[in-house]
Design an enzyme around this catalytic site. Sequence first.
Site, PDB file in Angstrom:
ATOM      1  N   CYS A   1      88.495  73.238  88.239  1.00  0.00           N
ATOM      2  CA  CYS A   1      88.573  71.765  88.149  1.00  0.00           C
ATOM      3  C   CYS A   1      87.146  71.273  88.070  1.00  0.00           C
ATOM      4  CB  CYS A   1      89.263  71.191  89.381  1.00  0.00           C
ATOM      5  SG  CYS A   1      90.990  71.634  89.487  1.00  0.00           S
TER       6      CYS A   1
ATOM      7  N   ALA B   1      85.074  68.923  86.059  1.00  0.00           N
ATOM      8  CA  ALA B   1      84.320  67.694  85.751  1.00  0.00           C
ATOM      9  C   ALA B   1      83.915  66.939  87.018  1.00  0.00           C
ATOM     10  CB  ALA B   1      85.146  66.778  84.855  1.00  0.00           C
ATOM     11  N   PRO B   2      82.709  66.364  87.046  1.00  0.00           N
ATOM     12  CA  PRO B   2      81.706  66.286  85.971  1.00  0.00           C
ATOM     13  C   PRO B   2      80.800  67.513  85.833  1.00  0.00           C
ATOM     14  CG  PRO B   2      80.962  65.028  87.866  1.00  0.00           C
ATOM     15  CD  PRO B   2      82.327  65.563  88.230  1.00  0.00           C
ATOM     16  N   GLY B   3      81.052  68.554  86.564  1.00  0.00           N
ATOM     17  CA  GLY B   3      80.286  69.776  86.345  1.00  0.00           C
ATOM     18  C   GLY B   3      79.236  70.054  87.402  1.00  0.00           C
ATOM     19  N   GLY B   4      79.246  69.293  88.492  1.00  0.00           N
ATOM     20  CA  GLY B   4      78.249  69.487  89.549  1.00  0.00           C
ATOM     21  C   GLY B   4      78.274  70.906  90.093  1.00  0.00           C
ATOM     22  N   LYS B   5      79.468  71.436  90.288  1.00  0.00           N
ATOM     23  CA  LYS B   5      79.541  72.779  90.872  1.00  0.00           C
ATOM     24  C   LYS B   5      79.466  73.850  89.791  1.00  0.00           C
ATOM     25  CE  LYS B   5      81.879  70.944  94.870  1.00  0.00           C
ATOM     26  NZ  LYS B   5      82.312  69.633  94.327  1.00  0.00           N
TER      27      LYS B   5
ATOM     28  N   ASP C   1      95.258  72.474  81.854  1.00  0.00           N
ATOM     29  CA  ASP C   1      95.808  72.345  83.203  1.00  0.00           C
ATOM     30  C   ASP C   1      95.651  73.695  83.896  1.00  0.00           C
ATOM     31  OD1 ASP C   1      97.383  72.280  85.455  1.00  0.00           O
ATOM     32  OD2 ASP C   1      99.032  71.193  84.507  1.00  0.00           O
TER      33      ASP C   1
ATOM     34  N   ASP D   1      88.018  73.482  93.139  1.00  0.00           N
ATOM     35  CA  ASP D   1      87.590  72.227  93.788  1.00  0.00           C
ATOM     36  C   ASP D   1      88.674  71.219  93.428  1.00  0.00           C
ATOM     37  OD1 ASP D   1      86.064  70.344  95.073  1.00  0.00           O
ATOM     38  OD2 ASP D   1      84.766  69.962  93.357  1.00  0.00           O
TER      39      ASP D   1
ATOM     40  N   CYS E   1      87.580  67.378  98.866  1.00  0.00           N
ATOM     41  CA  CYS E   1      86.700  66.424  99.556  1.00  0.00           C
ATOM     42  C   CYS E   1      87.573  65.542 100.445  1.00  0.00           C
ATOM     43  CB  CYS E   1      85.846  65.625  98.587  1.00  0.00           C
ATOM     44  SG  CYS E   1      86.739  64.828  97.279  1.00  0.00           S
TER      45      CYS E   1
HETATM   46  C1  LIG Z   1      87.195  67.023  92.795  1.00  0.00           C
HETATM   47  S1  LIG Z   1      87.057  66.780  91.096  1.00  0.00           S
HETATM   48  C2  LIG Z   1      86.001  68.102  90.623  1.00  0.00           C
HETATM   49  C3  LIG Z   1      84.522  67.870  90.848  1.00  0.00           C
HETATM   50  C4  LIG Z   1      83.673  68.974  90.251  1.00  0.00           C
HETATM   51  N1  LIG Z   1      84.072  70.284  90.720  1.00  0.00           N
HETATM   52  C5  LIG Z   1      82.202  68.796  90.550  1.00  0.00           C
HETATM   53  O1  LIG Z   1      81.695  69.337  91.519  1.00  0.00           O
HETATM   54  O2  LIG Z   1      81.522  68.093  89.776  1.00  0.00           O
HETATM   55  C6  LIG Z   1      88.604  67.353  90.521  1.00  0.00           C
HETATM   56  C7  LIG Z   1      88.716  67.419  89.000  1.00  0.00           C
HETATM   57  O3  LIG Z   1      89.916  68.138  88.700  1.00  0.00           O
HETATM   58  C8  LIG Z   1      90.485  67.598  87.529  1.00  0.00           C
HETATM   59  N2  LIG Z   1      91.897  68.049  87.532  1.00  0.00           N
HETATM   60  C9  LIG Z   1      92.961  67.498  88.164  1.00  0.00           C
HETATM   61  N3  LIG Z   1      94.059  68.224  87.975  1.00  0.00           N
HETATM   62  C10 LIG Z   1      93.697  69.294  87.221  1.00  0.00           C
HETATM   63  C11 LIG Z   1      94.386  70.400  86.676  1.00  0.00           C
HETATM   64  N4  LIG Z   1      95.691  70.558  86.899  1.00  0.00           N
HETATM   65  N5  LIG Z   1      93.697  71.299  85.946  1.00  0.00           N
HETATM   66  C12 LIG Z   1      92.363  71.136  85.724  1.00  0.00           C
HETATM   67  N6  LIG Z   1      91.654  70.096  86.199  1.00  0.00           N
HETATM   68  C13 LIG Z   1      92.315  69.186  86.936  1.00  0.00           C
HETATM   69  C14 LIG Z   1      90.261  66.119  87.696  1.00  0.00           C
HETATM   70  O4  LIG Z   1      90.325  65.459  86.443  1.00  0.00           O
HETATM   71  C15 LIG Z   1      88.867  66.081  88.306  1.00  0.00           C
HETATM   72  O5  LIG Z   1      87.884  65.992  87.294  1.00  0.00           O
END
Ligand SMILES: C[S@@+](CC[C@H](N)C(=O)[O-])C[C@H]1O[C@@H](n2cnc3c(N)ncnc32)[C@H](O)[C@@H]1O
Length: 465
Positions: free
Chosen positions: A277, A279-283, A344, A363, A416
Amino acid sequence: MLALSSQLGATAKAVAFVMAGRSLNDVLLDGSVVKPDMRAGVQALSFAVLRNWGMARALRELLAPREPMPPVDALLCTALALLVSEPDSGASYTDFTLVNQAVDAAKAHSKTRTSASFINAILRRFLREREALTQQAARSEEAQYNHPQWWIDQLRREQPGNWQAILAANQMKPPLTLRVNLAKTTVVEFTELLALQGVATLGTEMAPLQPLLDKACGLVLRDTPAVQGLPHYADGWFSVQDIAAQGAAAQLLNDEFLARLVGRAKQGHKIRVLDACAAPGGKTTHLIERLLCAFADAGMPVLSGEDWGKHFEVVALELDAKRARRVHENLSRLKQRAVVKIADAAQVANWWDGVPFDAILLDAPCTASGIVRRHPDVRWLRRESDAGAMGHIQLAMLQSLWTTLAAQGRLLYATCSVFQLEGEVIKRQFLQIERQAKALDSHGLWLPSLLHDGFYDALFEKTTA
Ligand SMILES: C[S@@+](CC[C@H](N)C(=O)[O-])C[C@H]1O[C@@H](n2cnc3c(N)ncnc32)[C@H](O)[C@@H]1O
């Protein structure tokens, strides 16, 4: 210079939309609610208002027991919230200015003068009887702590010794925290560059966290300068990331596990890491930085474009195509590469090529109850059942992703959130279901504090048995 009265009017509208269920970010970007030139001002005011909304509502109920028409109510509560907000809240106006400007806002929004006189009378009465009224209002916990009652009750049940400190931390303004890119510079060098620009860090207060973060690269800044103006922003020498969030990649790819992966790479195995998961790509970018450093330390530096795919590959999944663009932007600023897929994560058959991953970061999407100080609208947007519903989704994602993990591979599950239904409970359920999952030491719950957000992590290894 924009009149404060117009900003108050727009803030009242924005907050009313939040209370009707829209996220503040979404509302701020909606030009029909907030004109672009007002966005920064309305954001600062809305943050202060949302942090004091519980108290403002309780005061309004005392001052005007019969609920006024919605636009008048919104403006009245907005003004009351600002009158009770802390002086450094981003809304440091005198009481006199606030009241006058709120009255002007009411005049501008209503053809009759009735609502303006009503707001004027109520706010002036509040100023006269402020102490008695705030004391009376604070008898309700929702007003005292500025969180919904169910949220307060849930925290009190789960964190009997910490719930008040958590609620207090949620009211603070978060610091600006950087993650120094150790593939490009060192913490010492970067701190010196910051100092040359007059930017001070809270380095020593980080000391207790250092062992946890393993080659810590986090710097908490004393002030909040614009990041684009900080040294080597365009060259990718740092990213903005909270300290607790920095713990995710540091724990998944800790030194011991990295040494094992590098050893396997030396034998010709290409390391595969998944950020499920992203976006935005921090991890994602942090995972890549740690891989780059480990290979460089082992005398196998990944320097040129062609070398990128040689030792390791990082796959970043993201469900939301618009958000996935942010991953590309961050990768390109940091001059890194990853395979970004819009998919997904739970639907493994749709995106997985069948080659197992050595490490997976989940995440997961969650209620965001740990980052309330950065998103003060979150507490008013969530419902009591949300943490349970998100926990179900997280468990399903964990189980699907587990099938793509190699034997002896590791998976870090993170949210989080400070609610157990999106943390400890899911960890326990997962360990009961997946017999091959072994829990390794990890930080667990990070309670929100001055230095970091609320966060949860659990680390699993896939046993061969
Ligand atoms: C907590 S944020 C991730 C933050 C990211 N890891 C970072 O550190 O920048 C969760 C992300 O998961 C995405 N998301 C939600 N459901 C998802 C799924 N089933 N598959 C992939 N991504 C998903 C959301 O759009 C969101 O961008």
